[in-house]
Write an enzyme that holds these catalytic residues in place. Structure first.
Site, PDB file in Angstrom:
ATOM      1  N   SER A 138       0.902 -20.362   7.886  1.00  0.00           N
ATOM      2  CA  SER A 138      -0.607 -19.982   7.755  1.00  0.00           C
ATOM      3  C   SER A 138      -1.463 -21.344   7.890  1.00  0.00           C
ATOM      4  CB  SER A 138      -0.734 -19.370   6.181  1.00  0.00           C
ATOM      5  OG  SER A 138      -2.018 -18.959   6.368  1.00  0.00           O
ATOM      6  N   TYR A 153       0.598 -18.863  -2.581  1.00  0.00           N
ATOM      7  CA  TYR A 153       0.775 -18.588  -1.083  1.00  0.00           C
ATOM      8  C   TYR A 153       0.822 -19.844  -0.190  1.00  0.00           C
ATOM      9  CZ  TYR A 153      -0.222 -16.571   3.632  1.00  0.00           C
ATOM     10  OH  TYR A 153      -0.245 -16.022   4.825  1.00  0.00           O
TER      11      TYR A 153
END
Ligand SMILES: NC(=O)c1ccc[n+]([C@@H]2O[C@H](COP(=O)([O-])OP(=O)(O)OC[C@H]3O[C@@H](n4cnc5c(N)ncnc54)[C@H](OP(=O)(O)O)[C@@H]3O)[C@@H](O)[C@H]2O)c1
Length: 229
Positions: A138, A153
């Site tokens: 990400s 995350y």
């Protein structure tokens, strides 16, 4: 025949990656945990492109489901040329409200699945002397970011960045391991003013470039698109 596996691919980005690989001539195995209906539809799309594609249900945090996915793909395709580790649950919550179960869940879902699947892929790829593994990160996970609502995350995605480097070193001759880190996708639950979303095509094109690259083993490239504003 050329064979590929995309984890978590009944819908979302994984589905788009599977379609791209099928169009590139790979017999592609999709995988899902619960989304049976979406998986059926996605498989229909894939079979129209390449009739050897297949779908395998299974939560990939469980070793036996990883084995089942790889055995099914190897049996039908004969070889595994490409693995895309796309599974990666998201957690959007203030850190101080995050429970241990949520923290461990997001790390297990992102990191353990990528490790277990990569180990199976590398076994097959070493026999072939060829393989391409792509992990999905990400954007910013290689910069030790700790965003307010997504710290666990990002802990998971930064671990995948480290895992990518370690696997690239360990995989062996002819096998490359890379990571592609998208910005926010149009399908994200996060909606932000003024953010230019990352398109599926940008991500699938980056993956294709890395799959076609001939770097041998020890290299690792991180492709990053559109950092958050
Ligand atoms: N969405 C974004 O904006 C964004 C941005 C940057 C990076 N990413 C990354 O891109 C990847 C794909 O994101 P996405 O938003 O397209 O995902 P998504 O819509 O949440 O889809 C994920 C897929 O993975 C499956 N899955 C989840 N955990 C699984 C497990 N343990 N075993 C097997 N399948 C599992 C889900 O299956 P079920 O539905 O059956 O549970 C679903 O089909 C992820 O790694 C994500 O972190 C996403």
């Amino acid at each position: 025949m050329k064979g590929a596996i995309v984890t978590g691919s009944a819908r979302g980005l994984g589905k788009e990656i599977a379609v791209m690989l099928a169009k590139e001539g790979y017999a592609t195995a999709i995988n899902y945990r619960k989304s049976g209906k979406e998986a059926k539809k996605t498989l229909q799309v894939l079979i129209e492109i390449n009739r050897n594609c297949l779908s395998v249900k299974g939560d990939l945090t469980k070793q036996q489901n990883v084995k089942k996915l790889f055995e099914s793909a190897k049996k039908k395709f004969g070889r595994i040329d490409v693995l895309v580790n796309n599974v990666g649950d998201f957690l959007y919550k203030p850190l101080l409200q995050t429970t241990k179960k949520e923290l461990m869940g997001v790390i297990e879902n992102n990191v353990a699945t990528a490790l277990l699947c990569s180990k199976e892929a590398i076994k097959a790829m070493r026999k072939q002397g060829y393989g391409r593994i792509i992990n999905i990160g990400s954007t910013g996970c290689d910069e030790l970011l700790a965003p307010e609502m997504t710290t666990p995350y990002y802990m998971a995605k930064t671990s995948i960045w480290l895992l990518t480097k370690a696997l690239a070193r360990a995989a062996g001759e002819g096998i490359t391991v890379n990571m592609v880190s998208p910005g926010i996708l149009k399908t994200s639950i996060v909606k932000k003013e003024g953010v230019e979303y990352t398109s599926f095509d940008e991500v699938t094109n980056a993956i294709l470039m890395l799959i076609k690259s001939s770097h041998n083993g020890k290299n690792m490239a991180v492709a990053r698109w559109k950092p958050e504003g």
